[in-house]
Design a protein around this motif. Structure first.
Motif, short mmCIF file in Angstrom:
data_model
loop_
_atom_site.label_atom_id
_atom_site.label_comp_id
_atom_site.label_asym_id
_atom_site.label_seq_id
_atom_site.Cartn_x
_atom_site.Cartn_y
_atom_site.Cartn_z
N LEU A 155 9.24 -12.79 11.57
CA LEU A 155 10.54 -12.65 10.92
C LEU A 155 11.47 -11.70 11.66
N GLY A 156 10.90 -10.77 12.41
CA GLY A 156 11.72 -9.79 13.12
C GLY A 156 12.25 -8.69 12.25
N LEU A 157 11.72 -8.56 11.02
CA LEU A 157 12.19 -7.54 10.09
C LEU A 157 11.48 -6.22 10.31
N GLU A 158 12.12 -5.14 9.93
CA GLU A 158 11.49 -3.83 9.99
C GLU A 158 10.37 -3.79 8.95
N TRP A 159 9.13 -3.56 9.42
CA TRP A 159 7.98 -3.62 8.52
C TRP A 159 6.84 -2.84 9.14
N ASP A 160 6.20 -1.97 8.37
CA ASP A 160 5.15 -1.11 8.91
C ASP A 160 4.04 -0.96 7.88
N GLU A 161 2.86 -1.48 8.20
CA GLU A 161 1.70 -1.34 7.32
C GLU A 161 0.65 -0.42 7.93
N SER A 162 1.08 0.49 8.80
CA SER A 162 0.12 1.39 9.44
C SER A 162 -0.33 2.52 8.52
N ALA A 163 0.47 2.88 7.53
CA ALA A 163 0.07 3.91 6.56
C ALA A 163 -1.00 3.34 5.63
N PRO A 164 -1.82 4.18 5.02
CA PRO A 164 -2.85 3.68 4.10
C PRO A 164 -2.23 2.85 2.97
N TYR A 165 -3.03 1.93 2.44
CA TYR A 165 -2.55 1.07 1.36
C TYR A 165 -2.57 1.77 0.01
N THR A 166 -2.61 3.09 0.06
CA THR A 166 -2.45 3.94 -1.12
C THR A 166 -1.12 4.67 -1.09
N SER A 167 -0.33 4.42 -0.05
CA SER A 167 0.90 5.18 0.17
C SER A 167 2.13 4.29 0.14
N ALA A 168 3.20 4.79 -0.47
CA ALA A 168 4.45 4.04 -0.50
C ALA A 168 5.11 3.99 0.87
N ALA A 169 4.57 4.75 1.84
CA ALA A 169 5.06 4.66 3.22
C ALA A 169 4.62 3.35 3.86
N ASN A 170 3.64 2.70 3.27
CA ASN A 170 3.19 1.39 3.71
C ASN A 170 4.15 0.34 3.15
N SER A 171 4.68 -0.50 4.02
CA SER A 171 5.70 -1.46 3.57
C SER A 171 5.20 -2.42 2.51
N GLU A 172 3.93 -2.81 2.58
CA GLU A 172 3.41 -3.72 1.56
C GLU A 172 3.36 -3.03 0.20
N VAL A 173 2.93 -1.78 0.18
CA VAL A 173 2.89 -1.02 -1.07
C VAL A 173 4.31 -0.84 -1.59
N ALA A 174 5.24 -0.51 -0.71
CA ALA A 174 6.64 -0.34 -1.12
C ALA A 174 7.19 -1.63 -1.71
N MET A 175 6.80 -2.77 -1.14
CA MET A 175 7.22 -4.06 -1.69
C MET A 175 6.72 -4.23 -3.12
N GLU A 176 5.46 -3.87 -3.35
CA GLU A 176 4.89 -4.02 -4.68
C GLU A 176 5.56 -3.08 -5.69
N LEU A 177 6.10 -1.97 -5.22
CA LEU A 177 6.76 -1.01 -6.10
C LEU A 177 8.23 -1.35 -6.33
N ALA A 178 8.78 -2.23 -5.53
CA ALA A 178 10.21 -2.54 -5.60
C ALA A 178 10.53 -3.34 -6.87
N PRO A 179 11.74 -3.21 -7.41
CA PRO A 179 12.13 -3.99 -8.60
C PRO A 179 12.09 -5.50 -8.35
N ASP A 180 12.40 -5.90 -7.12
CA ASP A 180 12.40 -7.32 -6.74
C ASP A 180 11.74 -7.42 -5.38
N ARG A 181 10.50 -7.85 -5.34
CA ARG A 181 9.75 -7.85 -4.08
C ARG A 181 10.38 -8.76 -3.03
N TYR A 182 10.97 -9.88 -3.45
CA TYR A 182 11.49 -10.84 -2.49
C TYR A 182 12.79 -10.34 -1.87
N ARG A 183 13.64 -9.73 -2.67
CA ARG A 183 14.84 -9.11 -2.11
C ARG A 183 14.44 -7.97 -1.19
N TYR A 184 13.42 -7.22 -1.57
CA TYR A 184 12.97 -6.12 -0.73
C TYR A 184 12.60 -6.62 0.66
#
Length: 321
Positions: A120-149
């Motif tokens: 996709l070429g989007l800014e995305w980083d899953e290098s942080a642990p999956y317990t941290s909001a610094a991880n993009s996947e975790v941040a997606m799950e915390l977002a009000p709208d994951r798809y817009r995120y």
């Protein structure tokens, strides 16, 4: 080489501490089980501790990012039914709820295939642990709208030019399945993939919004993973269209010198498969008529060697002359 010898090799590897946190392994060659083993250890359901578990053939286990492989197969089934867009179609055309994002020309150029191949070429980083909001996947799950995120992330690469690991891409693919079929991805998986494979029991963790976590939420047994691997070895087994499987396993983008990525499946020169955080593995080697499934508990560690040791030092070394 006999299965007894492979069992001996694995026992020795366990005794030498070569396969820490090994929870389960099943391997089939020429249609025959050549190795099956279950261990004991601390386990988790995502970040929820489950305590010390004695694993059996019926124990469900997090498969983490192998969930992505399953989503890739489901897309092919839905595509054959005309329920989801072709890979080359514009992605945002199928998310009309975000007209502001579609007004951005570079973003409007994103295709479904860019999501399927994680380019996709989007800014995305899953290098942080999956317990941290610094991880993009975790941040997606915390977002009000994951798809817009996901779709609203800054574009940092030419779409299609570079593979970048992105659980958000899988969330988008799963959403297209849900939009097209009118069914939750877990229900669709049950009816169109799991039941045909004889997988009667599974779990699919959801986010706080109740949506199935498409990137990492599945819990299956090693035998279930093996069934998925055997389906791949058999060219779809009449469950997944063979034409889709051929496209999905083709390395559309190079990851490194030894591997590439197709439609949510990894491929090497002699193998194809899936990887999950902690040491989860599906390994398919057509030339050897071999399928291996591994589950392990090395979650979030920088080095997770157990699955590779089981595969390379126990199974592959044991069956080759």
């Amino acid at each position: 080489m006999s299965s007894d010898t492979l069992t001996d090799r694995l026992t020795l590897a366990v005794e030498r501490g070569r396969v820490p946190d090994l929870h389960g392994v099943v391997a089939v060659r020429h249609g025959r089980v050549i190795l099956e083993h279950y261990g004991e250890g601390e386990d988790f359901r995502l970040n929820e501790p489950l305590g010390r578990v004695r694993f059996t053939p019926g124990t469900l286990h997090d498969v983490r990012s192998i969930t992505k492989n399953v989503v890739g197969l489901l897309y092919g089934i839905a595509l054959a039914d005309g329920e989801v867009p072709e890979p080359r179609e514009p992605l945002l055309r199928h998310f009309p709820e975000y007209p502001d994002l579609a007004e951005d020309p570079p973003r409007a150029a994103l295709t479904v295939e860019h999501a399927l191949t994680m380019t996709l070429g989007l800014e995305w980083d899953e290098s942080a642990p999956y317990t941290s909001a610094a991880n993009s996947e975790v941040a997606m799950e915390l977002a009000p709208d994951r798809y817009r995120y996901v779709l609203g992330q800054r574009i940092v690469d030419e779409p299609g030019s570079r593979w970048s690991y992105c659980g958000g891409a899988t969330a988008l693919v799963a959403r297209l399945i849900e939009k097209g079929t009118g069914r939750g991805v877990a229900d669709y998986a049950r009816a169109r993939l799991f039941e045909p494979l004889g997988i009667a029991r599974f779990e699919w963790s959801t986010g706080a919004d109740g949506v199935a976590m498409a990137a990492a939420g599945l819990r299956l047994t090693p035998r279930d993973l093996l069934a998925i691997g055997r389906l791949v070895l058999d060219g779809g087994g009449g469950v997944v269209p063979s034409s889709w499987l051929k496209a999905a396993l083709h390395p559309h983008v190079r990851i490194d010198e030894g591997s590439g990525y197709g439609y949510h499946w990894y491929s090497g020169d002699t193998w194809t498969g899936g990887f999950g955080n902690g040491g989860q593995r599906i390994y398919v080697a057509p030339a050897l008529d071999l399928v291996v499934a591994v589950t392990a508990g090395q979650y979030d560690r920088p080095d997770q060697p157990t699955a590779s040791v089981v595969l390379d030092e126990v199974i592959l070394a044991g069956i080759r002359p």
